[in-house]
Motif scaffolding. Structure first.
Motif, PDB file in Angstrom:
ATOM      1  N   UNK A 104       0.815  -1.213   0.000  1.00  0.00           N
ATOM      2  CA  UNK A 104       0.000   0.000   0.000  1.00  0.00           C
ATOM      3  C   UNK A 104       0.850   1.265   0.000  1.00  0.00           C
ATOM      4  N   UNK A 105       2.122   1.124   0.367  1.00  0.00           N
ATOM      5  CA  UNK A 105       3.039   2.268   0.340  1.00  0.00           C
ATOM      6  C   UNK A 105       4.462   1.769   0.114  1.00  0.00           C
ATOM      7  N   UNK A 106       5.274   2.647  -0.448  1.00  0.00           N
ATOM      8  CA  UNK A 106       6.698   2.365  -0.663  1.00  0.00           C
ATOM      9  C   UNK A 106       7.473   3.161   0.378  1.00  0.00           C
ATOM     10  N   UNK A 107       8.363   2.507   1.110  1.00  0.00           N
ATOM     11  CA  UNK A 107       9.121   3.219   2.145  1.00  0.00           C
ATOM     12  C   UNK A 107      10.046   4.269   1.549  1.00  0.00           C
ATOM     13  N   UNK A 108      10.708   3.918   0.448  1.00  0.00           N
ATOM     14  CA  UNK A 108      11.646   4.843  -0.195  1.00  0.00           C
ATOM     15  C   UNK A 108      11.584   4.637  -1.698  1.00  0.00           C
ATOM     16  N   UNK A 109      11.357   5.726  -2.424  1.00  0.00           N
ATOM     17  CA  UNK A 109      11.320   5.666  -3.881  1.00  0.00           C
ATOM     18  C   UNK A 109      12.356   6.626  -4.439  1.00  0.00           C
ATOM     19  N   UNK A 110      13.141   6.135  -5.390  1.00  0.00           N
ATOM     20  CA  UNK A 110      14.246   6.910  -5.958  1.00  0.00           C
ATOM     21  C   UNK A 110      14.064   7.144  -7.450  1.00  0.00           C
ATOM     22  N   UNK A 111      14.599   8.249  -7.931  1.00  0.00           N
ATOM     23  CA  UNK A 111      14.819   8.419  -9.368  1.00  0.00           C
ATOM     24  C   UNK A 111      16.094   7.645  -9.681  1.00  0.00           C
ATOM     25  N   UNK A 112      16.017   6.689 -10.594  1.00  0.00           N
ATOM     26  CA  UNK A 112      17.136   5.762 -10.792  1.00  0.00           C
ATOM     27  C   UNK A 112      18.381   6.434 -11.392  1.00  0.00           C
ATOM     28  N   UNK A 113      18.174   7.300 -12.387  1.00  0.00           N
ATOM     29  CA  UNK A 113      19.289   8.020 -13.016  1.00  0.00           C
ATOM     30  C   UNK A 113      18.836   9.451 -13.329  1.00  0.00           C
ATOM     31  N   UNK A 114      19.756  10.400 -13.362  1.00  0.00           N
ATOM     32  CA  UNK A 114      19.391  11.808 -13.577  1.00  0.00           C
ATOM     33  C   UNK A 114      19.140  12.142 -15.047  1.00  0.00           C
ATOM     34  N   UNK A 115      17.993  11.756 -15.551  1.00  0.00           N
ATOM     35  CA  UNK A 115      17.650  12.058 -16.942  1.00  0.00           C
ATOM     36  C   UNK A 115      17.257  13.524 -17.084  1.00  0.00           C
ATOM     37  N   UNK A 116      17.027  13.944 -18.316  1.00  0.00           N
ATOM     38  CA  UNK A 116      16.630  15.337 -18.549  1.00  0.00           C
ATOM     39  C   UNK A 116      15.253  15.645 -17.978  1.00  0.00           C
ATOM     40  N   UNK A 117      14.478  14.607 -17.681  1.00  0.00           N
ATOM     41  CA  UNK A 117      13.126  14.801 -17.135  1.00  0.00           C
ATOM     42  C   UNK A 117      13.081  14.576 -15.620  1.00  0.00           C
ATOM     43  N   UNK A 118      14.230  14.633 -14.982  1.00  0.00           N
ATOM     44  CA  UNK A 118      14.294  14.323 -13.549  1.00  0.00           C
ATOM     45  C   UNK A 118      13.414  15.232 -12.693  1.00  0.00           C
ATOM     46  N   UNK A 119      13.270  16.506 -13.076  1.00  0.00           N
ATOM     47  CA  UNK A 119      12.437  17.405 -12.276  1.00  0.00           C
ATOM     48  C   UNK A 119      10.958  17.070 -12.418  1.00  0.00           C
ATOM     49  N   UNK A 120      10.547  16.617 -13.608  1.00  0.00           N
ATOM     50  CA  UNK A 120       9.169  16.152 -13.788  1.00  0.00           C
ATOM     51  C   UNK A 120       8.910  14.921 -12.917  1.00  0.00           C
ATOM     52  N   UNK A 121       9.881  14.027 -12.922  1.00  0.00           N
ATOM     53  CA  UNK A 121       9.759  12.804 -12.125  1.00  0.00           C
ATOM     54  C   UNK A 121       9.682  13.153 -10.641  1.00  0.00           C
ATOM     55  N   UNK A 122      10.499  14.118 -10.231  1.00  0.00           N
ATOM     56  CA  UNK A 122      10.514  14.500  -8.811  1.00  0.00           C
ATOM     57  C   UNK A 122       9.171  15.059  -8.376  1.00  0.00           C
ATOM     58  N   UNK A 123       8.537  15.835  -9.249  1.00  0.00           N
ATOM     59  CA  UNK A 123       7.214  16.376  -8.935  1.00  0.00           C
ATOM     60  C   UNK A 123       6.221  15.241  -8.683  1.00  0.00           C
TER      61      UNK A 123
END
Length: 274
Positions: A104-123
């Protein structure tokens, strides 16, 4: 239970992460993965690290069910893959991870690699925290300039940066920046992806302490305050990897390890085909 499995480090959001966990990179064979994860859980591991690209979420979910371990006692990390870093795709990736892991929840979620869309992913990750789908969010393979860009644009600060980090790549620029900004550091490739058995300095210390080369590397990471996530497809090695609390590397030992020639065993984040 091995005492080392009870040791946790605190995030900048007040939550905690077990300092040692089970890595599952390249664990895709169902029988091997089930055996490895169940051996870890039975030994008292509380932290499992996976990722969408590993394609083993469903096997891990099955191992957890078969082990009978309470979900509430576990800390589960996953990562959003590069192909899903655009905002809408990232939201879908988060839902897929929850479904595949049957949680029901993820304890920790990461962006795997710093792509050009990393800020979109972070949002998308920030919104998942707001929605209760994710408890803590962080990044993986981010260099200092990636971190600076994220810190200038984020609403929720990353709690961790998981990077290639081992005696042959001590990555101090990134480590020091993270520490200055209250971001925990997690080591992947701590055992130099198996190459530790070929390094003379590590072999010397293994003989000195009557430990394996892998255990020397893991002890190195533990003493430096990194989160470590050793992986093995063999249940006996899953157990061996936590037998590192009965010795301590001296300052001279650490200096010796610092003389090892730097070298990546994984991709360079600044020269990676996303």
């Amino acid at each position: 239970m091995n005492k080392i499995l009870n040791k946790s480090l605190k995030f900048n959001n007040g939550l905690e992460i077990p300092q040692i966990g089970l890595g599952t990179y390249e664990l895709v064979d169902e029988a091997e993965t089930l055996a490895s994860v169940k051996a870890a859980l039975n030994a008292g591991y509380k932290h499992i690290d996976t990722a969408s690209i590993y394609q083993n979420h469903k096997i891990i979910a099955q191992a957890i069910k078969e082990s009978g371990v309470d979900r509430q006692s576990l800390f589960i990390t996953s990562k959003v893959w590069n192909s899903h870093n655009k905002y809408e795709l990232a939201k879908q990736a988060i839902n897929d991870i929850l479904k595949e892991l049957e949680i029901e929840y993820i304890d920790l979620l990461l962006i795997h690699w710093p792509t050009e869309y990393k800020l979109e992913c972070w949002k998308a990750l920030e919104e998942a925290v707001d929605q209760g789908k994710v408890r803590s969010i962080g990044v993986s393979n981010f260099q200092v300039h990636h971190l600076k860009e994220l810190l200038e644009n984020c609403r929720i600060k990353p709690v961790i940066n998981q990077i290639e980090l081992h005696p042959a790549l001590q990555n101090l620029e990134v480590v020091n920046f993270c520490r200055e900004n209250d971001i925990l550091v997690e080591s992947w490739g701590t055992m130099i992806r198996g190459k530790c058995f070929e390094v003379e300095e590590i072999k010397t210390l293994a003989k000195k302490y009557k430990k394996s080369e892998a255990q020397i590397c893991l002890r190195w990471g533990l003493q430096l305050g990194y989160i470590i996530i050793p992986k093995s497809s063999k249940p006996n090695r899953v157990i061996d990897n936590i037998q590192i609390e009965d010795f301590e590397l001296t300052s001279e030992d650490m200096k010796l390890l610092a003389t090892i020639k730097n070298g990546r065993v994984g991709p360079d984040p600044d020269n990676f085909d996303f």
